[in-house]
Scaffold this motif. Sequence first.
Motif, PDB file in Angstrom:
ATOM      1  N   PHE A   1      -8.050  -0.616 -19.653  1.00 16.16           N
ATOM      2  CA  PHE A   1      -6.738  -0.061 -18.999  1.00 16.16           C
ATOM      3  C   PHE A   1      -7.104   0.299 -17.563  1.00 16.16           C
ATOM      4  CE2 PHE A   1      -6.361   1.142 -23.342  1.00 16.16           C
ATOM      5  CZ  PHE A   1      -5.105   0.649 -23.753  1.00 16.16           C
ATOM      6  N   HIS A   2      -6.845  -0.863 -16.740  1.00 18.46           N
ATOM      7  CA  HIS A   2      -7.321  -0.643 -15.287  1.00 18.46           C
ATOM      8  C   HIS A   2      -6.035  -0.180 -14.616  1.00 18.46           C
ATOM      9  CE1 HIS A   2     -10.785  -3.306 -16.064  1.00 18.46           C
ATOM     10  NE2 HIS A   2      -9.881  -4.188 -16.651  1.00 18.46           N
ATOM     11  N   PRO A   3      -6.451   0.682 -13.384  1.00 17.89           N
ATOM     12  CA  PRO A   3      -5.360   1.134 -12.515  1.00 17.89           C
ATOM     13  C   PRO A   3      -4.274  -0.016 -11.989  1.00 17.89           C
ATOM     14  CG  PRO A   3      -7.240   1.153 -11.434  1.00 17.89           C
ATOM     15  CD  PRO A   3      -7.695   0.779 -12.602  1.00 17.89           C
ATOM     16  N   THR A   4      -3.088   0.433 -11.965  1.00 15.42           N
ATOM     17  CA  THR A   4      -2.041  -0.491 -11.577  1.00 15.42           C
ATOM     18  C   THR A   4      -2.092  -0.311 -10.119  1.00 15.42           C
ATOM     19  OG1 THR A   4      -0.760  -0.074 -13.490  1.00 15.42           O
ATOM     20  CG2 THR A   4       0.521  -1.075 -11.615  1.00 15.42           C
ATOM     21  N   PHE A   5      -2.223   0.871  -9.308  1.00 15.13           N
ATOM     22  CA  PHE A   5      -2.404   1.193  -8.130  1.00 15.13           C
ATOM     23  C   PHE A   5      -3.414   2.114  -7.833  1.00 15.13           C
ATOM     24  CE2 PHE A   5       2.323   0.904  -9.304  1.00 15.13           C
ATOM     25  CZ  PHE A   5       2.739  -0.193  -8.522  1.00 15.13           C
ATOM     26  N   VAL A   6      -4.082   1.954  -6.660  1.00 13.79           N
ATOM     27  CA  VAL A   6      -5.017   2.902  -6.385  1.00 13.79           C
ATOM     28  C   VAL A   6      -4.644   3.563  -4.971  1.00 13.79           C
ATOM     29  CG1 VAL A   6      -7.624   3.169  -5.626  1.00 13.79           C
ATOM     30  CG2 VAL A   6      -6.731   1.477  -7.393  1.00 13.79           C
ATOM     31  N   VAL A   7      -4.551   4.840  -4.968  1.00 10.64           N
ATOM     32  CA  VAL A   7      -4.097   5.502  -3.927  1.00 10.64           C
ATOM     33  C   VAL A   7      -5.205   6.221  -3.086  1.00 10.64           C
ATOM     34  CG1 VAL A   7      -2.584   7.409  -2.843  1.00 10.64           C
ATOM     35  CG2 VAL A   7      -1.908   5.945  -5.030  1.00 10.64           C
ATOM     36  N   TYR A   8      -5.650   5.729  -1.729  1.00  8.32           N
ATOM     37  CA  TYR A   8      -6.544   6.574  -1.073  1.00  8.32           C
ATOM     38  C   TYR A   8      -6.119   7.540  -0.029  1.00  8.32           C
ATOM     39  CZ  TYR A   8      -9.359   2.363  -2.644  1.00  8.32           C
ATOM     40  OH  TYR A   8      -9.968   1.317  -3.383  1.00  8.32           O
ATOM     41  N   LEU A   9      -6.434   8.868  -0.190  1.00  8.94           N
ATOM     42  CA  LEU A   9      -5.632   9.885   0.518  1.00  8.94           C
ATOM     43  C   LEU A   9      -6.378  10.042   1.820  1.00  8.94           C
ATOM     44  CD1 LEU A   9      -5.316  12.299  -2.453  1.00  8.94           C
ATOM     45  CD2 LEU A   9      -3.802  10.683  -1.709  1.00  8.94           C
ATOM     46  N   THR A  10      -5.656  10.377   2.835  1.00  9.17           N
ATOM     47  CA  THR A  10      -6.277  10.383   4.238  1.00  9.17           C
ATOM     48  C   THR A  10      -7.319  11.491   4.375  1.00  9.17           C
ATOM     49  OG1 THR A  10      -4.020   9.897   5.061  1.00  9.17           O
ATOM     50  CG2 THR A  10      -5.637  10.792   6.642  1.00  9.17           C
ATOM     51  N   THR A  11      -7.012  12.566   3.940  1.00 13.99           N
ATOM     52  CA  THR A  11      -7.858  13.790   3.923  1.00 13.99           C
ATOM     53  C   THR A  11      -8.035  14.291   2.588  1.00 13.99           C
ATOM     54  OG1 THR A  11      -5.939  15.167   4.294  1.00 13.99           O
ATOM     55  CG2 THR A  11      -7.063  14.186   6.168  1.00 13.99           C
TER      56      THR A  11
ATOM     57  N   ASN B   1      -1.867   3.412   1.680  1.00 20.01           N
ATOM     58  CA  ASN B   1      -0.728   3.485   0.712  1.00 20.01           C
ATOM     59  C   ASN B   1      -0.620   2.194   0.132  1.00 20.01           C
ATOM     60  OD1 ASN B   1       1.260   5.431  -0.394  1.00 20.01           O
ATOM     61  ND2 ASN B   1       2.864   4.284   0.624  1.00 20.01           N
ATOM     62  N   PRO B   2      -0.587   2.113  -1.508  1.00 23.16           N
ATOM     63  CA  PRO B   2      -0.581   0.770  -2.068  1.00 23.16           C
ATOM     64  C   PRO B   2       0.764   0.089  -1.881  1.00 23.16           C
ATOM     65  CG  PRO B   2      -0.505   2.668  -3.633  1.00 23.16           C
ATOM     66  CD  PRO B   2      -0.715   3.107  -2.331  1.00 23.16           C
ATOM     67  N   GLU B   3       1.134  -0.543  -0.913  1.00 25.94           N
ATOM     68  CA  GLU B   3       2.407  -1.352  -0.629  1.00 25.94           C
ATOM     69  C   GLU B   3       2.715  -2.511  -1.242  1.00 25.94           C
ATOM     70  OE1 GLU B   3       2.356  -1.514   3.728  1.00 25.94           O
ATOM     71  OE2 GLU B   3       2.363   0.871   3.844  1.00 25.94           O
ATOM     72  N   VAL B   4       1.624  -3.066  -1.674  1.00 22.19           N
ATOM     73  CA  VAL B   4       2.004  -4.423  -2.397  1.00 22.19           C
ATOM     74  C   VAL B   4       2.335  -4.092  -3.817  1.00 22.19           C
ATOM     75  CG1 VAL B   4       0.824  -6.422  -3.360  1.00 22.19           C
ATOM     76  CG2 VAL B   4      -0.156  -5.304  -0.899  1.00 22.19           C
ATOM     77  N   PRO B   5       3.508  -4.625  -4.082  1.00 23.03           N
ATOM     78  CA  PRO B   5       4.160  -4.426  -5.359  1.00 23.03           C
ATOM     79  C   PRO B   5       3.551  -4.978  -6.528  1.00 23.03           C
ATOM     80  CG  PRO B   5       5.880  -5.234  -4.024  1.00 23.03           C
ATOM     81  CD  PRO B   5       4.601  -5.474  -3.171  1.00 23.03           C
TER      82      PRO B   5
ATOM     83  N   THR C   1      -9.418   9.634  -4.170  1.00 21.47           N
ATOM     84  CA  THR C   1      -8.903   8.432  -4.690  1.00 21.47           C
ATOM     85  C   THR C   1      -8.327   8.675  -5.821  1.00 21.47           C
ATOM     86  OG1 THR C   1     -10.666   7.128  -3.658  1.00 21.47           O
ATOM     87  CG2 THR C   1      -9.278   6.020  -5.413  1.00 21.47           C
ATOM     88  N   LEU C   2      -7.040   8.387  -6.041  1.00 21.74           N
ATOM     89  CA  LEU C   2      -6.148   8.454  -7.075  1.00 21.74           C
ATOM     90  C   LEU C   2      -5.789   7.153  -7.790  1.00 21.74           C
ATOM     91  CD1 LEU C   2      -4.599  10.804  -8.650  1.00 21.74           C
ATOM     92  CD2 LEU C   2      -2.628  10.294  -7.226  1.00 21.74           C
TER      93      LEU C   2
END
Length: 392
Positions: free
Chosen positions: A262-272, A247-251, A197-198
Amino acid sequence: NMHIYCPVLSGDSEEEMAETHLSEDKPESFMWTENAQIFLKTSGCGRFRFPGPGVFQCSFTSLVFVMSQEAEVLYRTRPWPESLLHLSSKTPAGMLFNIQCSEGAINQLHLPHCETKEGKDTLCFNGLLSVAHITDDDEMTILQPMKITDTHVLVDVPHLSALGLIWDNFCRFFQINQSVNGQVLLYLRPPGRGPPTLDVLLLCRNIPLSEVSKDHADSEYIKVSSDCILNVGYKYSAHCEPKSSKNPEVPKLFQNMYGPNFHPTFVVYLTTNPESLTLIIKDQHGTEVWKHDIYLPGNGVNETSIKDEILKTLKHLTNDDFEEFKWHLKHESFGNISPIQEADLENAKRWKVVGLILQHFRGAGGALEVTIMVLKKMDQNNLAESLENWAP
């Protein structure tokens, strides 16, 4: 030798402070310039004894102190009092710094701003950017800057307390361009049971990295070029190449927030467990405002085990299904990587195809993701799911 007290993090006692002796001819944590600037490599709550008159800059907060004499200075950030800002129709334009020092020792402060050159010129002309002076009793007065440079707001300091930059609400949001110098900060969460998770944060550039990292102490900061131009009130979206499974598709709306969290603007969950990916930030018009290739630390996967697992999966396909698998590979791109050439796949056995996938799609992470995507296109969902569940 010069005597400088090292920074004290919140909660440290005086006894825990270490005194550092640094020589002017061989500095370790300081850089000397002709105008006696010192760049202090510190974070958290700072406590420093400056050796005498001069100009001193903290490399973490970018605060600049113009000293008239030798003195000890203590400073830290503190939350903005929302009620005072609301009553005065002001918005934070920087961090709020609580500064303590003997009276008269600091002649002037240079507070870092995040304005673009065009925005800075407009602010200077209209007097829209000022300095809030907040006492311990939460009384606020407005100080007018002596000068606004490309990076800092210069202000004379009559009395010390909490000082920070503020915008005029009405003028800022209805009369002038809202573009600011921004930054994209990345934090990789510690390994867990789920996928890597990024956390992606869009922030104004004059927010110190050390302040943000306090909220993400368990995560690993990924150092990349972070500079970009952002517009307050615009919506932004994050995109990954290769595309992540979630993929975080919601703007998300970008706002000039200055803590305390300072909370994340986007959270990217990677497939592998990809070794690398390309992250792109786009504005509401679809324009790329930031793009960077990111190499994820500690996410390398064992190529031999990936090769064995893909080969084992392909052996579950019938000969006709395997030919269909190769047909899809001829048309399957991966991020900026074009498909495998048809001539390379012609008459290739299963083990040969696995080697081609690993070589062509830049390693184990890419090979695994491409294999899963092709299996899903073939409606071999059980095999794809099994491979996803196996992925390290």
